[in-house]
Design an enzyme around this catalytic site. Structure first.
Site, PDB file in Angstrom:
ATOM      1  N   SER A 114       3.222  -2.028  10.467  1.00  0.00           N
ATOM      2  CA  SER A 114       4.654  -2.166  10.764  1.00  0.00           C
ATOM      3  C   SER A 114       5.198  -3.559  10.462  1.00  0.00           C
ATOM      4  O   SER A 114       6.060  -4.065  11.188  1.00  0.00           O
ATOM      5  CB  SER A 114       4.945  -1.773  12.213  1.00  0.00           C
ATOM      6  OG  SER A 114       4.587  -0.421  12.412  1.00  0.00           O
TER       7      SER A 114
ATOM      8  N   ASN B  80       0.881  -1.176   0.000  1.00  0.00           N
ATOM      9  CA  ASN B  80       0.000   0.000   0.000  1.00  0.00           C
ATOM     10  C   ASN B  80       0.917   1.223   0.000  1.00  0.00           C
ATOM     11  O   ASN B  80       1.503   1.563   1.021  1.00  0.00           O
ATOM     12  CB  ASN B  80      -0.880  -0.045   1.265  1.00  0.00           C
ATOM     13  CG  ASN B  80      -1.699   1.217   1.424  1.00  0.00           C
ATOM     14  OD1 ASN B  80      -1.818   2.030   0.502  1.00  0.00           O
ATOM     15  ND2 ASN B  80      -2.280   1.394   2.617  1.00  0.00           N
TER      16      ASN B  80
ATOM     17  N   GLU C 248      -5.655  -4.632  10.522  1.00  0.00           N
ATOM     18  CA  GLU C 248      -4.592  -3.668  10.791  1.00  0.00           C
ATOM     19  C   GLU C 248      -4.892  -2.924  12.086  1.00  0.00           C
ATOM     20  O   GLU C 248      -5.697  -1.979  12.093  1.00  0.00           O
ATOM     21  CB  GLU C 248      -4.509  -2.650   9.646  1.00  0.00           C
ATOM     22  CG  GLU C 248      -4.190  -3.275   8.312  1.00  0.00           C
ATOM     23  CD  GLU C 248      -3.620  -2.254   7.328  1.00  0.00           C
ATOM     24  OE1 GLU C 248      -2.544  -2.511   6.800  1.00  0.00           O
ATOM     25  OE2 GLU C 248      -4.243  -1.191   7.134  1.00  0.00           O
TER      26      GLU C 248
ATOM     27  N   HIS D 153      -9.506   1.465   4.743  1.00  0.00           N
ATOM     28  CA  HIS D 153      -8.253   1.699   5.457  1.00  0.00           C
ATOM     29  C   HIS D 153      -8.497   2.701   6.585  1.00  0.00           C
ATOM     30  O   HIS D 153      -9.268   3.644   6.441  1.00  0.00           O
ATOM     31  CB  HIS D 153      -7.179   2.228   4.496  1.00  0.00           C
ATOM     32  CG  HIS D 153      -5.812   2.167   5.099  1.00  0.00           C
ATOM     33  ND1 HIS D 153      -5.365   3.109   5.995  1.00  0.00           N
ATOM     34  CD2 HIS D 153      -4.806   1.261   4.961  1.00  0.00           C
ATOM     35  CE1 HIS D 153      -4.136   2.783   6.377  1.00  0.00           C
ATOM     36  NE2 HIS D 153      -3.774   1.656   5.765  1.00  0.00           N
TER      37      HIS D 153
ATOM     38  N   GLY E 114       2.352   2.291  10.770  1.00  0.00           N
ATOM     39  CA  GLY E 114       3.357   3.340  10.597  1.00  0.00           C
ATOM     40  C   GLY E 114       4.030   3.754  11.895  1.00  0.00           C
ATOM     41  O   GLY E 114       4.734   4.757  11.954  1.00  0.00           O
TER      42      GLY E 114
ATOM     43  N   LYS F  44       0.260   4.257  -0.330  1.00  0.00           N
ATOM     44  CA  LYS F  44      -0.333   5.479   0.261  1.00  0.00           C
ATOM     45  C   LYS F  44      -0.036   6.681  -0.641  1.00  0.00           C
ATOM     46  O   LYS F  44       0.052   6.528  -1.858  1.00  0.00           O
ATOM     47  CB  LYS F  44       0.169   5.659   1.699  1.00  0.00           C
ATOM     48  CG  LYS F  44      -0.053   4.403   2.545  1.00  0.00           C
ATOM     49  CD  LYS F  44       0.098   4.626   4.006  1.00  0.00           C
ATOM     50  CE  LYS F  44      -0.189   3.333   4.742  1.00  0.00           C
ATOM     51  NZ  LYS F  44      -0.065   3.440   6.173  1.00  0.00           N
TER      52      LYS F  44
HETATM   53  P1  PGA Z   1       2.689   0.227   7.712  1.00  0.00           P
HETATM   54  O1  PGA Z   1       1.212   0.492   7.094  1.00  0.00           O
HETATM   55  O2  PGA Z   1       3.165  -1.095   7.169  1.00  0.00           O
HETATM   56  O3  PGA Z   1       3.521   1.382   7.235  1.00  0.00           O
HETATM   57  O4  PGA Z   1       2.521   0.200   9.167  1.00  0.00           O
HETATM   58  C1  PGA Z   1       0.335  -0.548   6.854  1.00  0.00           C
HETATM   59  C2  PGA Z   1      -0.925   0.010   6.201  1.00  0.00           C
HETATM   60  O5  PGA Z   1      -1.352   1.099   6.540  1.00  0.00           O
HETATM   61  O6  PGA Z   1      -1.537  -0.669   5.365  1.00  0.00           O
END
Ligand code: PGA
Length: 660
Positions: A621, A416, A575, A503, A581, A418
């Protein structure tokens, strides 16, 4: 506290609470009448009025002991975990409040927590209840830790059987006498020694206040207790409340005593006019002696009851409902004493009547659950062994089943991006990744979900055998005057196959509600896109132990109108928002626990087969360093990767976690 330790702690908490509730419910069920006297005391303190016909104390006693026992079984077997945790906490709060009042005001002597079985001081009761309250709070915060010992479809049977068992046991104790006599006046007790102790070391609680007077107030205690011959005592605390239906039987017992030359007395606390009334209406010829009301209620839990004394020792007791048969003149007192000693056997039989069917149902339900699971797996797959499986080929059926069903499900790692990457950067990254995966085929499905602007440029360059494309969003409207929006049909027209919906960032920053998401999901599926649907709780919700509730509501709010066929095109991504993040990953156990819960919820809605086939990714993460541990969990079927999907090497590292 690590996940493992927490699990162990909660199991211990559950065991302690479960056993305490079972014990306290069971001992009260052994002697519900005794507990009803205690409730009567409490009701008198608050001056509660209730109609006589209702017999509120007895009804309350039966309800409370049944509820405690059932709650204890629920705790022990891990059934209806949320409900059980709430009920346990509620009960513990109420008990703690009562015990604080006991310590301050001392309204009753002995709390009655364990019926007549264990007697606690007010302070001990308070300490016990505060400890139980602490444990109940711990359980409330982590209600889902325990796995139910009985699969969901069978739990109704366990509940029903437990309720019926304890209720019938209560009724039995009321109809006959308690199978275990917790009081002083048990069969075998030396009443003479208790009233006129000859040993100096007799404990204060062993001293009895047994005293009987004749109607002229002359003390007859010694005369009864020092008699060598058998003496029959009819014990009727209040004649006005005694069941007169047995008067005839008592009369024949009286005749039998007279024939044998044994004494018989009726001990009562009733006023003279009631004694006269009883004699008049029931042709009673036995003599009456007066004793304390509480003493009589304690001696036999039946009104009237019967007690056989010989040489000052209690030889046997009967309730009004099973008075001895003495019509035959050849019956002697030895035969009346012979029935004693059976109580242990009867109790054991009763317990086996509960325990054996319960054990059977626990075993059977689990075997059937495993069988049904494995029956749904095609034979070919059953024998298929991944390298990982072969290491564990000697494991239990359960773990093999889990791994096989997992093998069947699609494993997907999705990126993803983003709001990252210019068009040129994105194209370059996609190209690099495509080359890497074409050269070293992945062991799982791989998707990259990019901003809209990349889709049309990236789609033609991907080898869809190894890398598929998806969007990060689509509109909740089909088409029209919605400036800036991109519809599901538009996404599809770029060559993308997937779309991420729900999301947490879209829910939080763009106000996407379950309703809006429902529209988006419907439109995406209607346009032939596969949906990666994200669900997960925020930190406060996890800390409040509400994660399951939140996730279940998210599923229900947007997906439960789908048919099973439509749902087959949905991939779920759990998630936890606190892990996105932040560098703070959920532990593999936390992820597994939630994934298993999600699968269970899906099974409830769409059936076990759909649930087994649903891919559930973990996101938050996820990195090459932790992916392997997460993906090793039976219900984790891949990942949704944010930050780590922006570098080809990192993303590849996660994809390769499926290879090891
Ligand atoms: P991250 O995000 O791996 O950077 O924690 C996961 C997501 O938001 O799908």
């Amino acid at each position: 506290m690590s996940d493992r330790v927490l699990k162990i702690v909660i199991h211990v908490v559950r065991l302690i609470l479960g056993c305490t509730f079972i014990l306290s419910g069971f001992v009260k069920a052994v002697d519900p009448k005794g507990f009803s006297y205690k409730i009567e005391e409490y009701l008198q303190v608050v001056n509660a009025q209730f109609p006589d016909w209702l017999n509120l104390p007895l009804v309350a006693a039966v309800v409370i002991c049944c509820a405690e026992f059932v709650l204890g079984i629920y705790l022990l077997l891990g059934l209806r975990r949320k409900f059980t945790a709430i009920a346990t906490l509620t009960v513990c709060v109420v008990f703690t409040i009562i015990s604080v009042l006991l310590v301050i005001f001392h309204p009753v002597h002995d709390c009655g927590c364990f019926g007549e079985f264990i007697s606690l001081t007010d302070a001990q009761t308070l300490i016990k209840n505060v400890i139980l309250l602490g444990l109940a709070i711990m359980l409330m915060r982590n209600p889902q830790v325990a796995k139910p010992l009985v699969p969901e479809g069978w739990q109704w049977f366990v509940s029903l059987y437990t309720c019926v068992f304890i209720f019938v046991f209560c009724l039995r104790s009321l109809y006959y006498l308690p199978l275990i006599d917790f009081r002083q006046y048990k069969v075998g007790a030396d009443l003479r020694e208790m009233v006129f102790p000859t040993h100096e070391d007799i404990k204060p609680e062993e001293i009895s206040d047994f005293m009987v007077l004749d109607t002229l107030s002359e003390d007859q205690t010694a005369q009864i207790l020092f008699k060598k011959e058998p003496t029959m005592l009819i014990i009727a605390p209040l004649l006005s409340e005694a069941s007169a239906g047995v008067a005839e039987r008592l009369a024949s017992i009286s005749d039998w005593c007279n024939d044998k030359g044994y004494d018989i007395y009726c001990l009562t606390a009733s006023p003279l006019k009631d004694i006269r009334k009883w004699c008049y209406y029931n042709d009673a010829e036995y003599p009456f002696l007066i004793a304390d009301h509480t003493l009589l209620k304690t001696m036999v839990r039946s009104n009237p009851g019967l007690m056989l004394l010989r040489d000052g020792v209690i030889r046997n007791k009967w309730s009004a409902n099973n008075l001895p048969e003495v019509e035959d003149a050849s019956v002697d007192e030895k035969q009346l004493e012979a029935a004693v000693g059976n109580n242990g056997k009867i109790l054991l039989k009763i317990l086996l009547w509960y325990l054996l069917p319960m054990l059977l149902i626990i075993m059977l339900s689990n075997i059937i659950r495993r069988k049904t699971k494995s029956a749904k797996i095609p034979k070919v797959i059953k024998t298929l062994k991944t390298p990982k499986d072969s290491n564990t080929s000697n494991n239990s059926i359960n773990s093999i089943t889990t791994k096989n069903t997992k093998t069947m499900r699609k494993k997907i790692v999705a990126g993803n991006w983003k709001m990252n990457m210019t068009l040129q950067e994105g194209v370059a990254l996609a190209k690099e990744l495509n080359e890497l995966l074409a050269a070293d085929k992945p062991n799982c499905g791989v998707v990259i979900c990019t901003p809209f602007i990349h889709l049309a440029s990236i789609a033609p360059m991907l080898d869809t055998n190894v890398l598929k494309l998806g969007a990060e969003n689509c509109a909740d409207k089909e088409k029209g005057a919605y400036t800036g929006e991109v519809s599901a049909a538009m996404v599809k027209s770029t060559g993308a196959e997937y779309v991420i919906l729900g999301h947490s960032e879209r829910r939080a920053y763009y106000g996407e509600t379950p309703e809006i998401l429902k529209e988006k999901v419907n439109l995406a599926l209607a346009n032939g896109l596969k949906v990666i649907f994200c669900i997960g709780e925020v930190l406060e919700e996890r800390e409040a132990g509400k994660q399951n509730e939140v996730v279940a509501a998210q599923l229900k709010g947007s997906l439960y109108d789908l048919t099973a066929e439509q749902f087959a095109n949905v991939v779920l991504a759990y998630e936890p928002v606190w892990a996105i993040g932040t560098g703070k990953t959920a532990t593999a156990d936390q992820a597994e626990e939630m994934h298993a819960f999600i699968r269970q919820e899906i099974a409830k809605q769409f059936g076990p087969e759909v649930a087994e086939n649903t891919t559930i990714q973990y996101g938050g993460s996820c990195k090459p360093s932790n992916a392997k541990e997460l993906f090793a969990k039976p219900d984790v079927d891949g990942g949704l990767i944010g930050g780590a999907s922006l570098k080809a090497a990192d993303f590849k590292g996660i994809i390769d976690a499926w290879k090891e």
